[in-house]
Design an enzyme around this catalytic site. Sequence first.
Site, PDB file in Angstrom:
ATOM      1  N   ASN A   9       0.969  -1.226  -0.032  1.00 60.36           N
ATOM      2  CA  ASN A   9       0.049   0.092   0.112  1.00 60.36           C
ATOM      3  C   ASN A   9       0.937   1.303   0.172  1.00 60.36           C
ATOM      4  OD1 ASN A   9      -1.792   1.942   0.801  1.00 60.36           O
ATOM      5  ND2 ASN A   9      -3.121   0.987   1.928  1.00 60.36           N
ATOM      6  N   LYS A  12       0.598   3.793   2.743  1.00 60.82           N
ATOM      7  CA  LYS A  12       1.032   3.478   4.226  1.00 60.82           C
ATOM      8  C   LYS A  12       2.833   3.873   3.919  1.00 60.82           C
ATOM      9  CE  LYS A  12      -1.769  -0.411   5.748  1.00 60.82           C
ATOM     10  NZ  LYS A  12      -1.416  -2.053   5.845  1.00 60.82           N
ATOM     11  N   ASP A  65      -0.646  -4.086   9.993  1.00 63.71           N
ATOM     12  CA  ASP A  65      -2.088  -4.301   9.441  1.00 63.71           C
ATOM     13  C   ASP A  65      -3.067  -3.395  10.197  1.00 63.71           C
ATOM     14  OD1 ASP A  65      -3.678  -6.304   7.899  1.00 63.71           O
ATOM     15  OD2 ASP A  65      -4.555  -6.526  10.107  1.00 63.71           O
ATOM     16  N   PHE A 148      -6.372   8.489   2.737  1.00 64.97           N
ATOM     17  CA  PHE A 148      -6.597   7.310   1.795  1.00 64.97           C
ATOM     18  C   PHE A 148      -7.908   6.509   2.372  1.00 64.97           C
ATOM     19  CE2 PHE A 148      -4.535   3.566   3.868  1.00 64.97           C
ATOM     20  CZ  PHE A 148      -3.682   4.089   4.496  1.00 64.97           C
ATOM     21  N   GLY A 149      -7.941   5.339   1.636  1.00 64.13           N
ATOM     22  CA  GLY A 149      -8.935   4.557   2.272  1.00 64.13           C
ATOM     23  C   GLY A 149     -10.405   5.297   2.794  1.00 64.13           C
ATOM     24  N   ASP A 151     -10.625   7.457   5.201  1.00 59.11           N
ATOM     25  CA  ASP A 151     -10.466   8.879   5.750  1.00 59.11           C
ATOM     26  C   ASP A 151     -11.548   9.858   5.416  1.00 59.11           C
ATOM     27  OD1 ASP A 151      -8.066   8.172   6.877  1.00 59.11           O
ATOM     28  OD2 ASP A 151      -6.759   8.939   5.435  1.00 59.11           O
TER      29      ASP A 151
HETATM   30  P1  ITT Z   1      -0.772  -4.120   3.041  1.00 64.35           P
HETATM   31  O1  ITT Z   1      -1.583  -5.214   3.490  1.00 64.35           O
HETATM   32  O2  ITT Z   1       0.050  -4.684   1.825  1.00 64.35           O
HETATM   33  O3  ITT Z   1      -0.106  -3.505   3.790  1.00 64.35           O
HETATM   34  P2  ITT Z   1      -3.486  -3.139   2.615  1.00 64.35           P
HETATM   35  O4  ITT Z   1      -4.017  -1.723   2.095  1.00 64.35           O
HETATM   36  O5  ITT Z   1      -4.216  -4.093   2.280  1.00 64.35           O
HETATM   37  O6  ITT Z   1      -1.834  -3.062   2.162  1.00 64.35           O
HETATM   38  P3  ITT Z   1      -4.056  -3.768   5.180  1.00 64.35           P
HETATM   39  O7  ITT Z   1      -4.471  -5.178   5.044  1.00 64.35           O
HETATM   40  O8  ITT Z   1      -3.746  -3.404   6.553  1.00 64.35           O
HETATM   41  O9  ITT Z   1      -3.438  -3.103   4.149  1.00 64.35           O
HETATM   42  O10 ITT Z   1      -5.703  -3.162   5.262  1.00 64.35           O
HETATM   43  C1  ITT Z   1      -5.895  -1.835   5.627  1.00 64.35           C
HETATM   44  C2  ITT Z   1      -7.376  -1.250   4.969  1.00 64.35           C
HETATM   45  O11 ITT Z   1      -7.891  -0.289   6.249  1.00 64.35           O
HETATM   46  C3  ITT Z   1      -6.671  -0.237   4.082  1.00 64.35           C
HETATM   47  O12 ITT Z   1      -6.923  -0.586   2.827  1.00 64.35           O
HETATM   48  C4  ITT Z   1      -7.723   0.945   4.078  1.00 64.35           C
HETATM   49  O13 ITT Z   1      -8.925   0.518   3.357  1.00 64.35           O
HETATM   50  C5  ITT Z   1      -8.249   0.839   5.722  1.00 64.35           C
HETATM   51  N1  ITT Z   1      -7.161   1.917   6.376  1.00 64.35           N
HETATM   52  C6  ITT Z   1      -6.022   1.563   7.196  1.00 64.35           C
HETATM   53  N2  ITT Z   1      -5.505   2.626   7.516  1.00 64.35           N
HETATM   54  C7  ITT Z   1      -6.154   3.725   7.083  1.00 64.35           C
HETATM   55  C8  ITT Z   1      -6.012   5.132   7.166  1.00 64.35           C
HETATM   56  O14 ITT Z   1      -5.127   5.702   7.896  1.00 64.35           O
HETATM   57  N3  ITT Z   1      -6.881   5.960   6.792  1.00 64.35           N
HETATM   58  C9  ITT Z   1      -7.883   5.260   5.690  1.00 64.35           C
HETATM   59  N4  ITT Z   1      -8.119   3.839   5.885  1.00 64.35           N
HETATM   60  C10 ITT Z   1      -7.130   2.955   6.438  1.00 64.35           C
END
Ligand code: ITT
Length: 198
Positions: A9, A12, A65, A148-149, A151
């Site tokens: 991601n 992150k 995670d 992102f996500g 937020d």
């Molecule tokens: P990696 O596993 O490769 O690190 P990922 O995006 O799949 O990437 P996760 O499995 O930890 O990561 O899923 C976390 C999800 O939660 C992420 O895709 C977002 O949708 C949400 N998320 C996590 N942190 C966030 C943030 O700071 N702001 C907004 N959404 C967030």
Amino acid sequence: MEFILASSNPHKAEEFSLLFEGKLKVLPAPSSLEVDETGVTFQENAYLKAQSYFKKFKVPTLADDSGLVLEGLPELLGVQSARFAPELPSYTDKCQKLLDIYQEKGIKERGAYFVCVLCFYLSDEEVYFFEGRMKGDIANEISGAHGFGYDPVFIPEGQTVSVANLPEWKNEFSHRARAVKNALSFFKENVDKPHKKL
Ligand code: ITT
């Protein structure tokens, strides 16, 4: 100490580079790996990601995670946050779908919190976990262009707008920032003491 980041991601990675700036060296992994996140807790999934990268690249690894836990819909996101509504390609659509579910189901409980668990995998014998949380509420509408996500639909406690409007605030007080602070104070405390194994 130097770590590679076990994440695909890029958002992150961007946040970590600000959070660790000058304090801990976190480098991109040589390539990203597909890791099956089969754990039922954030800790288990952070461990699975860190361990897979460590086994492949044989260097100390950091995995994150994270996810959003909804008090009114506890089964919907949580450890599955990245896998919600896979048919929708954009997070704007996923956020809108989330708001629609609250509306359709008439859910009044809009409390929620983000969780971040960091797993530092130094070797098979030495693994450390740190957690951070950010509490708040699910907004009534999408707003903000940063972050992102989820937020754009999350209003942190004590704020009146979504975290996607608050990039500086997020860098200081997010779940990820809090987990990083916990990790940094642990490593500072322990790295300075040579009798402690790290
Ligand atoms: P990696 O596993 O490769 O690190 P990922 O995006 O799949 O990437 P996760 O499995 O930890 O990561 O899923 C976390 C999800 O939660 C992420 O895709 C977002 O949708 C949400 N998320 C996590 N942190 C966030 C943030 O700071 N702001 C907004 N959404 C967030």
